[in-house]
Design a protein around this motif. Structure first.
Motif, PDB file in Angstrom:
ATOM      1  N   MET A  68      -7.008  -3.504  16.785  1.00 59.46           N
ATOM      2  CA  MET A  68      -7.921  -2.539  16.154  1.00 59.46           C
ATOM      3  C   MET A  68      -7.840  -1.190  16.863  1.00 59.46           C
ATOM      4  O   MET A  68      -7.801  -0.143  16.221  1.00 59.46           O
TER       5      MET A  68
ATOM      6  N   LEU B 255     -19.628  -0.549  20.581  1.00 60.61           N
ATOM      7  CA  LEU B 255     -20.073  -1.788  21.210  1.00 60.61           C
ATOM      8  C   LEU B 255     -19.173  -2.949  20.843  1.00 60.61           C
ATOM      9  O   LEU B 255     -18.994  -3.871  21.630  1.00 60.61           O
ATOM     10  N   LEU B 256     -18.592  -2.897  19.643  1.00 56.31           N
ATOM     11  CA  LEU B 256     -17.730  -3.989  19.199  1.00 56.31           C
ATOM     12  C   LEU B 256     -16.565  -4.166  20.169  1.00 56.31           C
ATOM     13  O   LEU B 256     -16.204  -5.277  20.543  1.00 56.31           O
TER      14      LEU B 256
ATOM     15  N   HIS C 251     -17.809  -5.856  23.300  1.00 47.95           N
ATOM     16  CA  HIS C 251     -18.053  -7.288  23.113  1.00 47.95           C
ATOM     17  C   HIS C 251     -16.736  -8.051  23.099  1.00 47.95           C
ATOM     18  O   HIS C 251     -16.587  -9.066  23.774  1.00 47.95           O
ATOM     19  N   LEU C 252     -15.773  -7.567  22.316  1.00 39.09           N
ATOM     20  CA  LEU C 252     -14.509  -8.297  22.218  1.00 39.09           C
ATOM     21  C   LEU C 252     -13.763  -8.244  23.538  1.00 39.09           C
ATOM     22  O   LEU C 252     -13.125  -9.208  23.955  1.00 39.09           O
TER      23      LEU C 252
ATOM     24  N   GLY D 173     -18.204   5.518  11.481  1.00 38.71           N
ATOM     25  CA  GLY D 173     -18.679   4.271  10.887  1.00 38.71           C
ATOM     26  C   GLY D 173     -18.311   3.052  11.698  1.00 38.71           C
ATOM     27  O   GLY D 173     -18.621   1.939  11.319  1.00 38.71           O
ATOM     28  N   GLY D 174     -17.614   3.263  12.816  1.00 32.82           N
ATOM     29  CA  GLY D 174     -17.249   2.125  13.657  1.00 32.82           C
ATOM     30  C   GLY D 174     -18.278   1.885  14.737  1.00 32.82           C
ATOM     31  O   GLY D 174     -19.287   2.574  14.815  1.00 32.82           O
ATOM     32  N   SER D 175     -18.000   0.905  15.589  1.00 32.12           N
ATOM     33  CA  SER D 175     -18.969   0.537  16.613  1.00 32.12           C
ATOM     34  C   SER D 175     -18.302   0.439  17.977  1.00 32.12           C
ATOM     35  O   SER D 175     -17.496  -0.453  18.204  1.00 32.12           O
TER      36      SER D 175
ATOM     37  N   PRO E 184      -9.416 -12.930  20.834  1.00 29.01           N
ATOM     38  CA  PRO E 184     -10.290 -11.828  20.435  1.00 29.01           C
ATOM     39  C   PRO E 184      -9.863 -10.497  21.045  1.00 29.01           C
ATOM     40  O   PRO E 184      -9.982  -9.463  20.391  1.00 29.01           O
TER      41      PRO E 184
ATOM     42  N   PHE F 203     -15.505 -10.566  25.968  1.00 26.82           N
ATOM     43  CA  PHE F 203     -15.361 -11.966  25.570  1.00 26.82           C
ATOM     44  C   PHE F 203     -14.119 -12.547  26.249  1.00 26.82           C
ATOM     45  O   PHE F 203     -14.088 -13.703  26.628  1.00 26.82           O
TER      46      PHE F 203
ATOM     47  N   SER G 271     -11.325   4.074  12.278  1.00 23.75           N
ATOM     48  CA  SER G 271     -12.545   4.247  13.073  1.00 23.75           C
ATOM     49  C   SER G 271     -13.211   2.926  13.394  1.00 23.75           C
ATOM     50  O   SER G 271     -14.409   2.785  13.234  1.00 23.75           O
ATOM     51  N   PHE G 272     -12.427   1.940  13.859  1.00 19.94           N
ATOM     52  CA  PHE G 272     -13.041   0.661  14.202  1.00 19.94           C
ATOM     53  C   PHE G 272     -14.108   0.842  15.272  1.00 19.94           C
ATOM     54  O   PHE G 272     -15.167   0.254  15.222  1.00 19.94           O
TER      55      PHE G 272
ATOM     56  N   ALA H 282      -7.062  -9.231  18.988  1.00 16.67           N
ATOM     57  CA  ALA H 282      -7.598  -8.620  17.768  1.00 16.67           C
ATOM     58  C   ALA H 282      -8.141  -7.235  18.076  1.00 16.67           C
ATOM     59  O   ALA H 282      -7.840  -6.260  17.377  1.00 16.67           O
TER      60      ALA H 282
END
Lengths: 120, 600, 285
Positions: B254, B287-288, B291-292, B283-285, B247, B295, B264-265, B250
């Motif tokens: 990104m 927080l994503l 999290h990744l 439009g991205g996040s 992750p 993780f 704009s991930f 990945a």
């Protein structure tokens, strides 16, 4: 050493019949996969009026196709226990990753905005 | 699958002739597929990176204690090398301080500690302890080191890119990481990401190899519960790396897209930088990314500690002359830690505006994971009870690992609780906590491992007096460096101020600032305390006392049943494990240790 | 000592080393693509409601070429069945059949990549233009009578570049209108053949091609399909190696060679499996 392996290969002749029936299965699965692809595309043109149903149907068909590939082409129908346990572990962590991330980004304190808004 | 080629070649020759001709320098030391050479390669490379990472933090510490004063000796050099806007007048600029901080974290975690625990000790010892001739895929093993090395070179090169190296922390949070250098898309951050992709690939290759080796190549009689605890620790660690790293790979890809192609991930809508709206779609996040990243980030913590516990267990069992207490519960605890470590990650993110439900979930799992960790530590403590402990350098380091790791673990509890974390987050308390785990914790285990396995690797003993001196200095200064950080943290000192908090704390709380001076002096002392080790290490390679037997510590595990140093292919004859790994002081046995390979 | 179980199965696990290795690798690949799919879902559910391109960041539907995508799916499925048939051919000691099936597999792989690059190229020259009056137009761009970006990712236009090069107006071969599901609207009497529309630069508020910078959908589409494409390329090279230079091993150690094909095949099926999910997710939903 290499003589042994030639013998081992030769012993495969006994399984020829077995393998021939496998080949028949592979071709049937091949047909089923193509059919599945056609059905998925056709479903795109059906108006389910609910996004959840549309997504559900598409992913359901995809899962069946994935099952066919994994079970027959990748021989998961008759694989060793070790491989299953490995896949179960990664399936659990995959679910955890996706589920908790989505939950984590959507469980927010009141009056906070998580969705992008459209400002014309 | 490529690995098996060597096999085919051997068939063509008459018999087993691979020992007949001496391989050249390159095939022996650079392109070797022998797990022991690769282990040593990893060890040397990661010790160099460790030293480099330590130098970075020394420069930072000097500045924290003496804001505004030029750094002695290196200050002028930095100004010359990196330009006067980076190091004006021999000072670290804010940017350079941030770079050093980011690279200190990255280098220590990804280029020093993981490679030395997993790559060096894991590679060298694991196949020996399970009685295997080599790793399952020797060429994959070689590729893993080479990819790691390339990753290290890319990371190192990023210091000299225009605009400097990455400076968004070792966590590389977006959007900060994507907006630090807008004019230059191919900036230090991009190098950092490319380097990370290499390092992650290396870890993946390594972990596949480790798991396959431990599953497939255990020798006859080496059942799962007869494996030394070190091997179990490596096994679980390899799973953590295998499943937690992808992750991040990945996410790294990104962020690379965000940096290079302007996607704009991780960039939200309406982002404003320095007063101007950023020309991205949004439009991205953000927080994503977190999290990744976490993780991986949290399992990574256990990657840093589990092999260390493994080393300590080996050393303790050997030097207490007693079996490990509760071997099975330690094994099951390790597995539980491994499993739980995948579902605790968001306790690093309490301050991101989490809802109460999800925060409670992660706080609960965090408390759950402390249970197996405590079981392991307790089992190790109980193992000491009633043993006639040999106090050599290796065992002193292993013994002091226990309380140090205990402090590190227990100070983590307030950070695992949502309510107290909100106060302590991003303060020096956090720095103190994780350095207690990794510096006196993992590093002590690394030193214990070096003193313990040095005779097997080189055929010579390390000097005990220098070793004890090294231990005493390290233990004293480690605590002087990291304990005051808890106080600073409680006083609310932020971890990210490049002048050490002078801007905020002068006149408010002079103790917090004066501690900075003390910490810096002790950090220098810690560096000095490593001199005996460095001298000892190099001199012992050449003039150390030669070992009198293959088993100088009277140990039981299989690595001591090989010739010293082990040749290519490891064992003289096929090893068989007849008993458990820690048969020390068995009543009625003829000596106080019964090797695993000894026939009943 | 030699490394054991390189091609013979270890009795207690029932597996040879490489098979354990490949399944471990696939487990990590599940996490890799799993993370990307998670990112896709997260970005999609946090996108605003409404219909792209009218609503700037709404999630677009039906932008990709479905007939081509369907055909590509069929190509990949075919290559998946040929690789398993090739393995079966080896099991039956039929090397000639193995080789031609392998050749078909590799041809399919490169066909897939070729078609994919055709699709990519189409997106590079496809633009969304947002006018100052709030309307949005999508279609293939023509500047000074030329299609930019044709087989050239670097040749991209933006509003800034239009102004800098003093282009007064552009032409757009407008896409047919779509309904809320992304289906092409069949309006009575309207012509579907990409009518050209002339737009003055002064009226444009935003202009961007169908590339990652324009919308998160394109970012995630390009990233996942490119990573998948890299897997296809890597797999194809390995399989091609097995079919020709690596096939020498069939003479020396047929059992190990058959195992290699099995392991290579497992990877190949996994790549197919990813596409089976990828196709409906990015093309149809």
């Amino acid at each position: 050493m290499s003589e042994q392996s030639h013998n081992a290969a030769a012993s495969h002749d006994d399984h020829d019949h077995d393998i021939a029936s496998h080949i028949k299965t592979y071709l049937i699965i091949f047909g089923a996969l193509l059919l599945g692809t056609v059905i998925t595309v056709l479903m795109y043109y059906v108006d389910f009026s609910s996004m959840a149903v549309t997504v559900g149907v598409a992913l359901f068909i995809a899962s069946i196709k994935a099952f066919l590939v994994a079970a027959y082409f990748m021989h998961l129908m008759s694989e060793k226990k070790l491989v299953y346990s490995l896949l179960v572990i990664s399936a659990i962590f995959f679910t955890g990753l996706m589920g908790l991330t989505l939950w984590g980004t959507h469980d927010t304190p009141k009056n906070t905005l998580m969705k992008t808004v459209y400002v014309p | 699958m490529q690995a098996t080629d060597t096999h085919a070649h051997a068939h063509g020759q008459k018999g087993h002739s691979h020992d007949h001709h001496e391989p050249g320098f390159f095939s022996k030391y650079i392109f070797s597929t022998d797990h022991k050479v690769i282990g040593v390669q990893y060890g040397v490379a990661s010790l160099i990176f460790l030293f480099f990472g330590f130098l970075l933090v020394l420069a930072m510490r000097f500045q924290l204690a003496n804001p505004g004063k030029p750094i002695p000796v290196v200050g002028a050099l930095l100004e010359k090398l990196l330009g006067s806007d980076m190091a004006p007048g021999g000072n670290l600029s804010g940017d350079l301080y941030n770079s050093f901080g980011a690279m200190h974290g990255t280098i220590m975690v990804f280029l020093a500690i993981v490679p030395i625990l997993f790559g060096a000790f894991g590679n060298y010892v694991t196949p020996l302890q399970i009685g295997a001739p080599d790793m399952a895929f020797p060429r994959l093993n070689m590729a893993s080191f080479h990819v790691y090395f390339i990753g290290g070179v890319v990371m190192f090169a990023s210091f000299f890119t225009p605009g400097g190296t990455a400076r968004s922390g070792w966590t590389s949070y977006s959007p900060l990481a994507s907006v630090t250098d807008l004019a230059n898309r191919f900036d230090g951050q991009t190098y950092w990401l490319i380097g990370m992709v290499f390092l992650i690939t290396s870890s993946l290759l390594g972990s596949v190899n480790f798991i396959a080796t431990i599953i497939q190549l255990r020798c006859r009689g080496m059942s799962w519960m007869r494996m030394p605890f070190f091997v179990w620790a490596q096994f679980v660690t390899a799973f953590l790396l295998l499943l937690a790293f992808p992750p991040l790979e990945a996410a790294g890809l990104m962020q690379l897209m965000d940096n290079l192609f302007g996607s704009s991930f991780f960039l939200p809508q309406g982002l404003v930088v320095n007063g101007t709206a950023l020309a991205v779609s949004g439009g991205g996040s953000p927080l994503l990314w977190q999290h990744l990243f976490w993780f991986l980030g949290h399992p990574e913590v256990y990657v840093l500690i589990l092999p260390a516990i493994g080393i300590v267990s080996e050393v303790i069992a050997n030097n207490t002359r007693k079996p490990l207490w509760g071997y099975k519960s330690m094994v099951y605890s390790t597995m539980s830690v491994g499993f739980l470590s995948f579902i605790v990650w968001a306790h690093h993110m309490y301050l991101t505006g989490m809802g109460t439900k999800i925060a409670t979930f992660f706080q609960t799992t965090t408390m759950m994971i402390s249970i197996p960790s405590v079981i392991i530590l307790t089992a190790l403590f109980i193992s000491l009870w009633g043993g006639s402990i040999r106090f050599n350098a290796a065992s002193l380091f292993a013994l002091s690992f226990l309380p140090m790791f205990g402090i590190g673990g227990l100070t983590g509890l307030p950070l695992g609780f949502n309510a107290s974390d909100i106060y302590l987050h991003d303060s020096y308390y956090v720095i103190g906590h994780f350095h207690y785990v990794v510096a006196p914790g993992t590093m002590f285990a690394v030193f214990a491992g070096i003193y313990y396995w040095f005779p097997k690797i080189t055929g010579r003993m390390m000097n005990e007096t220098l070793g004890k001196l090294h231990w005493a200095g390290s233990l004293f200064f480690m605590n002087c460096v990291f304990a005051p950080m808890f106080i600073q943290g409680f006083k609310g000192m932020s971890r990210r101020m490049y002048d050490g908090g002078t801007t905020y704390f002068e006149g408010v709380d002079p103790t917090a600032l004066s501690l900075n001076k003390m910490i810096t002096m002790c950090a220098v002392g810690l560096g000095v305390a490593q001199l005996p080790f460095i001298i000892n290490f190099f001199s012992s390679i050449f003039v150390g006392k030669k070992v009198s037997s293959d088993n100088p510590w009277d140990a039981t595990t299989l690595e001591w049943a090989t010739p010293t140093p082990p040749p290519h292919g490891n064992f003289a004859s096929e090893p068989v494990a007849y008993r458990g790994p820690y048969e020390y002081s068995v009543p009625g046995a003829k000596s106080d240790f019964t090797p695993q390979s000894e026939k009943p | 000592m030699e490394i054991p179980y390189t091609y013979k199965a270890r009795p207690d696990t029932g597996l040879y080393n490489a098979k354990v290795g490949i399944w471990l690798f696939l487990a990590s690949e599940i996490m890799l693509f799993g993370a990307l799919f998670s990112a896709y879902i997260l970005l999609r559910v946090s996108a605003p409601d409404g219909f792209w391109p009218d609503v700037a960041l709404a999630w677009p539907r039906g932008l990709l070429n479905i007939p081509i995508g369907t055909f590509n799916t069929a190509v990949l499925i075919t290559s998946s069945v040929t690789v398993v048939l090739a393995w079966a051919a080896l099991k039956m000691n039929n090397f000639a059949r193995f080789r031609w099936l392998m050749v078909v597999t590799v041809i399919c792989a490169f066909a897939f990549l070729g078609i994919k690059s055709f699709e990519y190229n189409d997106k590079f020259s496809h633009y969304v233009v947002r006018l100052k009056d709030g309307k949005a137009v999508t279609g293939h761009l023509e500047v000074n009578g030329k299609h930019p970006g044709f087989w050239n990712f670097a040749d991209q236009w933006s509003l800034g570049r239009l102004e800098a090069e003093k282009v007064e107006h552009i032409e757009i071969a407008v896409d047919p209108a779509r309904d809320i599901h992304g289906h092409v609207k069949h309006v009575e009497g309207a012509s579907h053949d990409h009518a050209k529309q002339k737009i003055a630069t002064a009226d444009i508020a935003f202009l961007g091609s169908y590339t990652p910078a324009t919308h998160p959908f394109f970012a995630v589409y390009f990233l996942i399909t490119a990573l998948h494409g890299l897997h296809v390329l890597g797999g194809a090279l390995v399989l091609a190696y097995f079919a020709f230079p690596g096939a020498k091993m069939w003479k020396t150690n047929p059992e190990q060679f058959t195992n290699r094909i099995e392991v290579g095949g497992l990877f190949w099926h996994f790549v197919d499996l990813v596409w089976i999910f990828l196709f409906p997710v990015v093309y149809l939903l």
